[in-house]
Design a protein around this motif. Structure first.
Motif, PDB file in Angstrom:
ATOM      1  N   GLU A  77      56.741  46.501 102.671  1.00  0.00           N
ATOM      2  CA  GLU A  77      56.320  46.517 104.065  1.00  0.00           C
ATOM      3  C   GLU A  77      56.230  47.958 104.538  1.00  0.00           C
ATOM      4  N   GLY A  78      55.288  48.207 105.419  1.00  0.00           N
ATOM      5  CA  GLY A  78      55.139  49.535 105.988  1.00  0.00           C
ATOM      6  C   GLY A  78      54.879  49.434 107.468  1.00  0.00           C
ATOM      7  N   LYS A  79      55.424  50.388 108.234  1.00  0.00           N
ATOM      8  CA  LYS A  79      55.216  50.394 109.673  1.00  0.00           C
ATOM      9  C   LYS A  79      54.923  51.806 110.128  1.00  0.00           C
ATOM     10  N   ILE A 131      52.305  44.041 105.582  1.00  0.00           N
ATOM     11  CA  ILE A 131      53.037  43.480 104.441  1.00  0.00           C
ATOM     12  C   ILE A 131      52.062  43.414 103.279  1.00  0.00           C
ATOM     13  N   LEU A 132      52.442  43.988 102.143  1.00  0.00           N
ATOM     14  CA  LEU A 132      51.611  43.970 100.939  1.00  0.00           C
ATOM     15  C   LEU A 132      52.323  43.173  99.854  1.00  0.00           C
ATOM     16  N   LYS A 133      51.602  42.237  99.241  1.00  0.00           N
ATOM     17  CA  LYS A 133      52.170  41.404  98.187  1.00  0.00           C
ATOM     18  C   LYS A 133      51.324  41.519  96.930  1.00  0.00           C
ATOM     19  N   ILE A 175      49.576  53.158 103.621  1.00  0.00           N
ATOM     20  CA  ILE A 175      49.964  54.264 102.738  1.00  0.00           C
ATOM     21  C   ILE A 175      51.486  54.386 102.676  1.00  0.00           C
ATOM     22  N   LEU A 176      52.159  54.237 103.820  1.00  0.00           N
ATOM     23  CA  LEU A 176      53.630  54.276 103.828  1.00  0.00           C
ATOM     24  C   LEU A 176      54.210  53.161 102.963  1.00  0.00           C
ATOM     25  N   ALA A 177      53.623  51.962 103.053  1.00  0.00           N
ATOM     26  CA  ALA A 177      54.102  50.842 102.236  1.00  0.00           C
ATOM     27  C   ALA A 177      53.911  51.140 100.750  1.00  0.00           C
ATOM     28  N   LEU A 178      52.759  51.686 100.387  1.00  0.00           N
ATOM     29  CA  LEU A 178      52.480  51.985  98.974  1.00  0.00           C
ATOM     30  C   LEU A 178      53.400  53.080  98.434  1.00  0.00           C
ATOM     31  N   THR A 179      53.819  54.012  99.290  1.00  0.00           N
ATOM     32  CA  THR A 179      54.709  55.074  98.814  1.00  0.00           C
ATOM     33  C   THR A 179      56.118  54.555  98.547  1.00  0.00           C
ATOM     34  N   LYS A 180      56.464  53.396  99.105  1.00  0.00           N
ATOM     35  CA  LYS A 180      57.797  52.816  98.878  1.00  0.00           C
ATOM     36  C   LYS A 180      57.940  52.192  97.497  1.00  0.00           C
TER      37      LYS A 180
END
Length: 102
Positions: free
Chosen positions: A35-37, A44-46, A89-94
């Motif tokens: 998840e990114g905010k 939410i990316l699955k 992008i924030l979600a993908l960096t996690k």
């Protein structure tokens, strides 16, 4: 900002190169749900096996990252495409390859 268009493009290219991030991908999809905010945009990316099921900015960012299968859901209350892209992008960096869930 530059004296001419060519100089402006070159400056933007160098600034963009400094902000590149690596994304862990396996079989064309992400390793686990993230998840990114960013501001009021939440994403939410699955992982998925059946193509990119995401709209707008999430789809574009996923394609640019080289992801061919993903499911994306916008949970924030905004239509601001820039903030949605930044949340993606924030979600993908996690995503970390060493923390892969089994």
């Amino acid at each position: 900002k530059g004296r001419d268009v060519q100089q402006s493009i070159l400056k933007a290219y160098h600034q963009a190169k400094k902000n590149l991030v690596n994304v862990a991908i396996k079989d064309g999809t992400i390793l686990y749900q993230v998840e990114g905010k960013y501001s009021s945009a939440a994403v939410i990316l699955k992982p998925s096996k059946s193509g990119i099921k995401a709209g707008g900015a999430v789809r574009v960012v996923a394609q640019m990252a080289g992801i061919s299968s993903i499911t994306g859901k916008l949970t924030g209350r905004t239509n601001n495409k820039i903030n949605i892209a930044r949340a993606t992008i924030l979600a993908l960096t996690k995503i970390r390859a060493d923390k892969m869930k089994h």
